[in-house]
Design an enzyme around this catalytic site. Sequence first.
Site, PDB file in Angstrom:
ATOM      1  N   ARG A  39       0.815  -1.215   0.000  1.00 41.87           N
ATOM      2  CA  ARG A  39       0.000   0.000   0.000  1.00 41.87           C
ATOM      3  C   ARG A  39       0.848   1.265   0.000  1.00 41.87           C
ATOM      4  O   ARG A  39       0.320   2.365  -0.155  1.00 41.87           O
ATOM      5  CB  ARG A  39      -0.958  -0.003   1.192  1.00 41.87           C
ATOM      6  CG  ARG A  39      -2.022  -1.088   1.067  1.00 41.87           C
ATOM      7  CD  ARG A  39      -2.899  -1.098   2.268  1.00 41.87           C
ATOM      8  NE  ARG A  39      -2.026  -1.000   3.449  1.00 41.87           N
ATOM      9  CZ  ARG A  39      -2.420  -0.838   4.679  1.00 41.87           C
ATOM     10  NH1 ARG A  39      -3.675  -0.744   4.950  1.00 41.87           N
ATOM     11  NH2 ARG A  39      -1.567  -0.774   5.681  1.00 41.87           N
ATOM     12  N   ASN A  40       2.162   1.132   0.156  1.00 39.77           N
ATOM     13  CA  ASN A  40       3.042   2.292   0.057  1.00 39.77           C
ATOM     14  C   ASN A  40       3.115   2.674  -1.418  1.00 39.77           C
ATOM     15  O   ASN A  40       3.345   1.828  -2.274  1.00 39.77           O
ATOM     16  CB  ASN A  40       4.430   1.958   0.609  1.00 39.77           C
ATOM     17  CG  ASN A  40       5.307   3.181   0.746  1.00 39.77           C
ATOM     18  OD1 ASN A  40       5.519   3.914  -0.216  1.00 39.77           O
ATOM     19  ND2 ASN A  40       5.826   3.395   1.943  1.00 39.77           N
ATOM     20  N   ALA A  41       2.943   3.935  -1.718  1.00 33.25           N
ATOM     21  CA  ALA A  41       2.874   4.403  -3.113  1.00 33.25           C
ATOM     22  C   ALA A  41       4.242   4.605  -3.757  1.00 33.25           C
ATOM     23  O   ALA A  41       4.317   4.976  -4.934  1.00 33.25           O
ATOM     24  CB  ALA A  41       2.079   5.707  -3.174  1.00 33.25           C
ATOM     25  N   PHE A  42       5.341   4.343  -3.039  1.00 25.93           N
ATOM     26  CA  PHE A  42       6.666   4.640  -3.580  1.00 25.93           C
ATOM     27  C   PHE A  42       6.899   3.987  -4.935  1.00 25.93           C
ATOM     28  O   PHE A  42       7.248   4.659  -5.910  1.00 25.93           O
ATOM     29  CB  PHE A  42       7.776   4.219  -2.607  1.00 25.93           C
ATOM     30  CG  PHE A  42       9.143   4.534  -3.129  1.00 25.93           C
ATOM     31  CD1 PHE A  42       9.649   5.815  -3.022  1.00 25.93           C
ATOM     32  CD2 PHE A  42       9.924   3.563  -3.751  1.00 25.93           C
ATOM     33  CE1 PHE A  42      10.908   6.135  -3.525  1.00 25.93           C
ATOM     34  CE2 PHE A  42      11.181   3.868  -4.247  1.00 25.93           C
ATOM     35  CZ  PHE A  42      11.675   5.157  -4.137  1.00 25.93           C
ATOM     36  N   THR A 146       5.178   8.663   0.985  1.00 27.80           N
ATOM     37  CA  THR A 146       4.460   7.702   0.151  1.00 27.80           C
ATOM     38  C   THR A 146       3.764   6.643   0.995  1.00 27.80           C
ATOM     39  O   THR A 146       3.083   5.776   0.473  1.00 27.80           O
ATOM     40  CB  THR A 146       5.423   7.017  -0.840  1.00 27.80           C
ATOM     41  OG1 THR A 146       6.459   6.352  -0.098  1.00 27.80           O
ATOM     42  CG2 THR A 146       6.018   8.025  -1.813  1.00 27.80           C
TER      43      THR A 146
END
Length: 173
Positions: A39-42, A146
């Site tokens: 779920r981290n957008a990085f 992120t």
Amino acid sequence: MRPSQSFAPITASSAAILILGSLPGKRSLAEQQYYAQPRNAFWKIMGALFDAGPELPYAERTERLTRNAIALWDVVASAERPGSLDSAIVPSSVVVNNFHGLFETHAGIELVCFNGAKAAELYDRQVLPTLDGGFDHIRYERLPSTSPAHAAMRYEEKLERWSTVLAAASEAL
């Protein structure tokens, strides 16, 4: 509590941009990969900017970043932190990474981008005062985290702010 340990930097001799997080979360530590929390957008952002998205194998993603003059690391080498939230990092346990050494061996780094406020805060308080004048050419930019914990900003807004990295990479190449 056993301290969490950061990873070695991902970098190449051509690095011009350093992206700094605070300290890997539980999922990243378990997988031994930067930004492994799905779920981290990085990696989604890196996919949009550099074709280094989460659908690629990790080694290929990191290779695409280094090919674009980007290095990854964390401010903190080790610290106690129950869970994965930056707010849970125990301040008295923080040991920072050796930035003096990194900047000496990667003299082309001209821009440091912080992945969120905590990374910037830790760097400003514990790293910047230790650096001598030989690193005055480095510019700094705090970007929105992120992390899924930073839900106040939509993905599209984060991507727009992170496009700074693409512009800097284009200049560096």
